[in-house]
Design a protein around this motif. Structure first.
Motif, PDB file in Angstrom:
ATOM      1  N   THR A   8     -12.145  41.845   2.614  1.00 32.56           N
ATOM      2  CA  THR A   8     -12.820  40.798   3.397  1.00 32.56           C
ATOM      3  C   THR A   8     -13.270  39.710   2.443  1.00 32.56           C
ATOM      4  N   ARG A   9     -13.062  38.516   2.882  1.00 31.40           N
ATOM      5  CA  ARG A   9     -13.443  37.373   2.069  1.00 31.40           C
ATOM      6  C   ARG A   9     -14.738  36.811   2.652  1.00 31.40           C
ATOM      7  N   GLU A  10     -15.711  36.636   1.772  1.00 31.05           N
ATOM      8  CA  GLU A  10     -16.967  36.069   2.249  1.00 31.05           C
ATOM      9  C   GLU A  10     -16.783  34.590   2.501  1.00 31.05           C
ATOM     10  N   LYS A  11     -17.378  34.150   3.588  1.00 39.11           N
ATOM     11  CA  LYS A  11     -17.286  32.747   3.945  1.00 39.11           C
ATOM     12  C   LYS A  11     -18.215  31.927   3.047  1.00 39.11           C
ATOM     13  N   ALA A  12     -17.676  30.862   2.511  1.00 36.84           N
ATOM     14  CA  ALA A  12     -18.478  30.000   1.637  1.00 36.84           C
ATOM     15  C   ALA A  12     -19.476  29.214   2.475  1.00 36.84           C
TER      16      ALA A  12
END
Length: 98
Positions: A8-12
């Protein structure tokens, strides 16, 4: 057996840029018509808005030309002061946080 993973990529998080007020300062030498020209050409104000701001500068000593991000505000100040110097006027601006 297959090893499957989910990444999962954290939202900037983006922050709204800080805004700055560009203020025109009154002086006893710059013609009112020139101030109106600056407001219509550099700040893209309508003739009516420009006259109202010019009168505010004339009567109160300072008037709000616009609110912008820092880089745009800085550019507008440079354009205004360059335009004034090229016409031989001492018109100045100031910048303050909103």
């Amino acid at each position: 057996m297959s090893d499957t993973r989910t990444l999962t990529r954290e939202k900037a998080q983006t922050a709204t840029p800080k805004l700055w007020k560009v203020l025109l300062l009154n002086d006893d030498y710059t013609p009112m018509e020139f101030v109106v020209d600056v407001l219509t050409q550099v700040f893209r104000k309508s003739e009516e808005e420009a006259v109202a701001i010019m009168l505010q500068v004339h009567h109160a000593g300072v008037g709000l030309a616009g609110v912008y991000t820092f880089e745009i505000a800085e550019t507008k100040i440079m354009q205004t002061e360059d335009m004034a110097r090229s016409e031989g006027h001492p018109l100045q601006c100031s910048l303050e946080p909103e």
